[in-house]
Design a protein around this motif. Sequence first.
Motif, short mmCIF file in Angstrom:
data_model
loop_
_atom_site.label_atom_id
_atom_site.label_comp_id
_atom_site.label_asym_id
_atom_site.label_seq_id
_atom_site.Cartn_x
_atom_site.Cartn_y
_atom_site.Cartn_z
N SER A 250 0.83 -1.20 0.00
CA SER A 250 0.00 0.00 0.00
C SER A 250 0.86 1.26 0.00
N ALA A 251 1.88 1.29 0.84
CA ALA A 251 2.72 2.49 0.95
C ALA A 251 3.41 2.82 -0.36
N VAL A 257 -2.37 -1.34 -8.65
CA VAL A 257 -2.26 -2.02 -9.95
C VAL A 257 -2.53 -3.52 -9.83
N ALA A 258 -2.57 -4.03 -8.62
CA ALA A 258 -2.87 -5.46 -8.44
C ALA A 258 -4.26 -5.79 -8.95
N GLN A 259 -5.13 -4.80 -8.97
CA GLN A 259 -6.51 -5.01 -9.43
C GLN A 259 -6.57 -5.36 -10.91
N VAL A 260 -5.51 -5.01 -11.65
CA VAL A 260 -5.48 -5.36 -13.08
C VAL A 260 -4.49 -6.51 -13.33
N GLY A 261 -4.15 -7.24 -12.27
CA GLY A 261 -3.30 -8.42 -12.41
C GLY A 261 -1.83 -8.15 -12.39
N GLY A 337 6.38 -10.85 -0.67
CA GLY A 337 5.40 -9.95 -0.09
C GLY A 337 5.07 -8.78 -0.99
N LEU A 338 6.08 -8.22 -1.65
CA LEU A 338 5.85 -7.07 -2.53
C LEU A 338 5.33 -7.48 -3.90
N ALA A 339 5.76 -8.64 -4.39
CA ALA A 339 5.33 -9.13 -5.70
C ALA A 339 4.80 -10.55 -5.55
N PRO A 340 3.62 -10.72 -4.98
CA PRO A 340 3.14 -12.08 -4.64
C PRO A 340 2.87 -12.97 -5.84
N ALA A 559 13.22 -4.91 -5.60
CA ALA A 559 13.12 -5.96 -6.62
C ALA A 559 11.65 -6.34 -6.83
N GLY A 560 10.89 -6.41 -5.73
CA GLY A 560 9.47 -6.70 -5.85
C GLY A 560 8.71 -5.61 -6.58
N VAL A 561 9.06 -4.35 -6.31
CA VAL A 561 8.45 -3.23 -7.02
C VAL A 561 8.70 -3.37 -8.52
N MET A 562 9.93 -3.70 -8.89
CA MET A 562 10.26 -3.82 -10.31
C MET A 562 9.58 -5.03 -10.95
N ALA A 563 9.37 -6.10 -10.20
CA ALA A 563 8.63 -7.24 -10.75
C ALA A 563 7.20 -6.85 -11.05
N VAL A 564 6.60 -6.03 -10.18
CA VAL A 564 5.25 -5.53 -10.44
C VAL A 564 5.25 -4.62 -11.66
#
Length: 653
Positions: A250-251, A257-261, A337-340, A559-564
């Motif tokens: 959230s922060a 953007v998770a709502q669009v997969g 956690g960031l890019a589940p 890294a998780g942010v970039m995966a998203v």
Amino acid sequence: MFLSLAVVGGLAASPAVASAQGRADIPQSHPAWANPQSKVADTAASSTMDFRVYLNLKDQGAAEAAAQSVSDPNSRGYRHYLSPDQVRDQFAATDQTVSAVKNWLSASGFSIGEVPSNRAYVEATGTADQVQRAFAVTLGKYQVKGQTLRAADKDLSVPAALASDVLGVVGVDQATNLFKPDHTDGADPSATKQSRVQGSPSTAPPSNGFRNSGPCSAYYGEKTDTTDPAYNGKQLPYAPCGYTPAQLRSAYGLDQVAQVGADGRGTTIAIVDAFASPTIYSDAAEYAKRNDPAHPLTKQQFKQHIFPPNQALEPPDQCDASGWYGEETLDVEAAHGLAPGADILYVGGQDCEDLSLDTALNYVVAGHKADIISNSYGDTGEDIPASEVKVFNQISMQAVLEGIGVYFSSGDNGDEVARLGTPSPDFSASAPWVTAVGGTSLAVGQDGKRMFETGWETGKSTLVNGAYAPAYPGAFNGGAGGGTSRLFGQPFYQKGIVPDALSTKNQTGGAKGRVVPDISAVADPNTGFLVGQTQTFPDGVYYDQYRIGGTSLASPVFAGVMAVADSLDHFHHGFINPVLYQLTSRTSAIHDVQHVDGAVQRVDFVNGVDASQGLKTSARVLDYPNLTIHTTKGYDDVTGLGSPNGVAFLLLV
């Protein structure tokens, strides 16, 4: 510093220097700490050693130009990545070169081991006596930074006929044994957790347990300490208990953007560390079940490639195998956690010495096993042999060519003055072909939004007999690494963006250096992340949870942010530094992290486990000011350009 090979954009291969009897020295191929004053013993001639002879590229200049082309948004070759086969065919050493090196090693009595698919090195095994004769050196044991490490007494040499083929020889010295994980819980180092259980890496039990005492807050500012004396005239909020994955998503705006997969699906994040926790999957799965039940870590998402443990560590478990378990756990749980939706590949080096970490990194790059690689370890400063530096630079450059993003934590000791006496960034974060991730202190509010974010540099004042000591702002107690490299010149992507006042630090004659970090994310253990891990407690071995931080957190978070971003934009971003500096540095896509006056109150168990030996209360100052690196408006040497700013960042990178 013993090594000064700064060049613009990369690290050039140093030519071998001719020596007597048809041999050529490999310049600066032994560490500066291997000097007569620090020598304590000879190396046993019969001891067995593994080492790797790394090979030069066919055309270093062309490879560097191609790496810049695929990553520079101003280039016609932008994002025209190469396959591993194309990289090998265009730039790698030839089969003839590999055969020549293998033949020399075999004739010297060595057993030949692996030659990876990218022909980066030839692995060999032999005795110390064979190594001494083959490379014309004497091996000894040297005291350095509290350890006893092996090294040669002078530069290694090779037959003159092979001099142009050999990039470096790694494994003869144990310089990379100085690499340590960049994670911390911010507790008193005398706590029980710090007393590691020793043993061989294949049998090392889980690390000794640690728990956070209460009171603490579910979100920043939820609870305020009204019973203890004010600190610097203020009653302080209790530190968060440890942010959950949902709070960090959230922060940083990932939930939008998770709502669009766009949750990381379609991207593989590799985590590179030393050793391997025997409970990593069960711990990470249990953690997700307890703290993020809508996003389980499935068995299909998680894979491991673990190199066989080195049974010949000197002394046993010198690298603290169980201590690396916590690093691996943090990295895996934070990335997931960031890019589940992303796949996770854990690659565990056989130890933290003899270049096992670089071998693990090369495994991922040579076979393009992942799209993103997160690395949360580093050296204290840049006192690294030239061979290690050149080898790492070559591997990371191949990652750029293939479109793989390589992220390194910037370190947890601020400007390193306290440990080195002079300011320095840490290697490998200072290398030009990686993205160095700095650290912040992050306040996440009740609504899950970012209240504020400032640079992570901690000042600590302990409450004793009703008074805080030292007085505000306390004593330095860890913080994000940063500063200006003495090894690497200013890379092309920092020109015109990084202020000259920073790039000219540690330089002479008007030169400019590579400045660390590039970007930042949450790292402060006092505003840290909740992790779950199997640990060894006085009453048994079992899973438990605690708050942790360090730039070891920042790297897998980013890294998780970039995966998203990969899954939202439908392509892999690869090496993002040129984009960060050229496209996002002056836009709202980057949150400009600036100084914020603030502090939190912490209550900790004296023994790190329970209240049987009492509690300790301390004030932890955010963005401690008394260092040579500072959080400022615009680019700075604590947080780089800043931190990712939600959807605007995800779309623009």
